[in-house]
Design an enzyme around this catalytic site. Structure first.
Site, mmCIF file in Angstrom:
data_model
loop_
_atom_site.group_PDB
_atom_site.id
_atom_site.type_symbol
_atom_site.label_atom_id
_atom_site.label_comp_id
_atom_site.label_asym_id
_atom_site.label_seq_id
_atom_site.Cartn_x
_atom_site.Cartn_y
_atom_site.Cartn_z
ATOM 1 N N ASP A 262 0.819 -1.198 -0.104
ATOM 2 C CA ASP A 262 -0.113 0.034 0.038
ATOM 3 C C ASP A 262 0.780 1.312 0.003
ATOM 4 O OD1 ASP A 262 -2.103 -1.571 0.516
ATOM 5 O OD2 ASP A 262 -3.005 -1.033 2.063
ATOM 6 N N ASP A 263 0.120 2.151 -0.222
ATOM 7 C CA ASP A 263 0.782 3.826 -0.255
ATOM 8 C C ASP A 263 1.953 4.191 -1.353
ATOM 9 O OD1 ASP A 263 -0.944 3.723 1.825
ATOM 10 O OD2 ASP A 263 0.699 3.882 3.383
ATOM 11 N N HIS B 17 -5.649 2.962 -4.282
ATOM 12 C CA HIS B 17 -5.681 3.189 -2.652
ATOM 13 C C HIS B 17 -6.049 4.727 -2.341
ATOM 14 C CE1 HIS B 17 -4.864 2.239 1.410
ATOM 15 N NE2 HIS B 17 -3.715 2.718 1.401
ATOM 16 N N HIS C 180 -5.251 9.892 -0.044
ATOM 17 C CA HIS C 180 -4.890 8.981 1.085
ATOM 18 C C HIS C 180 -5.471 10.130 2.495
ATOM 19 C CE1 HIS C 180 -3.261 6.448 3.945
ATOM 20 N NE2 HIS C 180 -3.274 5.336 3.094
ATOM 21 N N HIS D 80 3.454 -2.362 3.184
ATOM 22 C CA HIS D 80 3.453 -0.730 2.791
ATOM 23 C C HIS D 80 4.751 -0.491 2.000
ATOM 24 C CE1 HIS D 80 0.289 -0.754 5.737
ATOM 25 N NE2 HIS D 80 -0.175 0.315 5.231
HETATM 26 ZN ZN LIG Z 1 -2.739 3.347 3.278
#
Ligand SMILES: [Zn+2]
Length: 318
Positions: free
Chosen positions: A115-116, A165, A169, A271
């Site tokens: 993620d991210d 995602h 964010h 991540h």
């Molecule tokens: Zn995230």
């Protein structure tokens, strides 16, 4: 004649004495009256500057208290999100049973997700995955610089799955309303189409679908995704790289291996972020350990049954 002179001298001396006496009295009076007045003025000045300093100190204390309060509130929010993430790690036996029925070949399947990203670590993560011949899934955010655009493309080119995602964010913006959420998702969808030519229809909620940040209930956002034909994936295995205290690479590996042992299908949360160097460091050893366990490490595809904390299909029937 001499007598008159003596008298005059005597008179002169007397006048002088009286004059001296007068001077002495005036000087004494000035001393007695002026010095206390000057001292009083000095004291007043001193008191007023001290008062100012005290006021400043009070102000400083108030500011510090305000900052502390803000920090506490933020920490509380973070803890809430982390608690959710930790709770999601608890094994669900039904999930395992269902999966056994579904998977004919009986082999464990592991879906690694990052993620991210993109981050400065993306290139290295891709290189490691290439080295071990492993495909994974990247749930990315919106970044329009040259490097990030290149990374989106590279993720797809090298056979990994690209998922969304959210563009920003920012919990406070995207979970404010379905309109804000939709605007954000559309923006990212458009960017990824531009970078890769693909229509990306996979999504992971920042904080997961069971996050407690939104005030209007996650069902509204899930309905929007269903309408748009976007499938969202949560996770059932967390590496723990999102917790506030950064875990050593060994601990991250231990977390994943332990839970992969429980499930038939594991969707592993990791991540791809600049402040998570331990994830990159842990990756080669994690892949070696997983390969030793003889599991299939696969990218998420359309036919993979999603792991969801709040089930999207149940919602549709309501
Ligand atoms: Zn995230």
């Amino acid at each position: 004649m001499e007598q008159i002179n003596d008298k005059n001298e005597e008179l002169e001396r007397r006048k002088k004495r009286v004059k001296n006496l007068k001077h002495a009295i005036i000087i004494t009076l000035i001393g007695v009256i002026l010095i206390p007045i000057i001292m009083c003025i000095c004291l007043l000045i001193k008191v007023s500057t001290m008062q100012k300093q005290i006021d400043q100190l009070y102000e400083m204390r108030e500011n510090i208290q305000k900052e502390e309060q803000l920090a506490q509130e933020e920490a509380k929010k973070r803890e809430q999100i982390e608690a959710e993430i930790l709770a999601s790690r608890l094994p669900e036996t039904t999930e395992t049973d269902e999966a056994v029925e579904q998977e004919g070949d009986g082999r464990k399947k592991v879906y690694l997700t990052f993620d991210d990203g993109p981050s400065t670590g993306t290139e290295e993560i891709l290189a490691i995955l290439r080295q071990y011949n492993v495909k994974a899934t990247f749930f990315v955010v919106g970044k329009e610089d040259e490097y990030s655009m290149e990374m989106y493309e590279k993720i797809v080119e090298e056979g990994h799955t690209l998922g969304m995602h959210s563009y920003s964010h920012q919990y406070s913006t995207i979970y404010q309303s379905v309109e804000d959420f939709a605007k954000d998702i559309e923006r990212l969808e458009k960017l990824l189409k531009e970078a890769t030519g693909e229509d990306v229809k996979l999504f992971r909620f920042p904080g997961g679908s069971s996050n407690l940040v939104s005030n209007i209930g996650m069902q509204e956002f899930i309905k929007y995704l269903n309408d748009e034909g976007i499938t969202y994936f949560d996770w059932n295995v967390s590496s723990g790289d999102a917790t506030s205290k950064s875990l050593e690479p060994e601990a991250l590996i231990q977390n994943v291996i332990q839970d992969v042992g429980i499930y038939r299908n594991s969707v592993v949360l990791m991540h791809d972020a600049v402040d998570k160097p331990n994830t990159v460091e842990a990756l080669p050893m994690l892949l070696e350990e997983l390969q030793k366990m003889d599991v299939d490490i696969l990218p998420i595809t359309e036919d993979v049954k999603p792991i969801q904390h709040i089930k999207a299909d149940e919602l549709e029937n309501k």
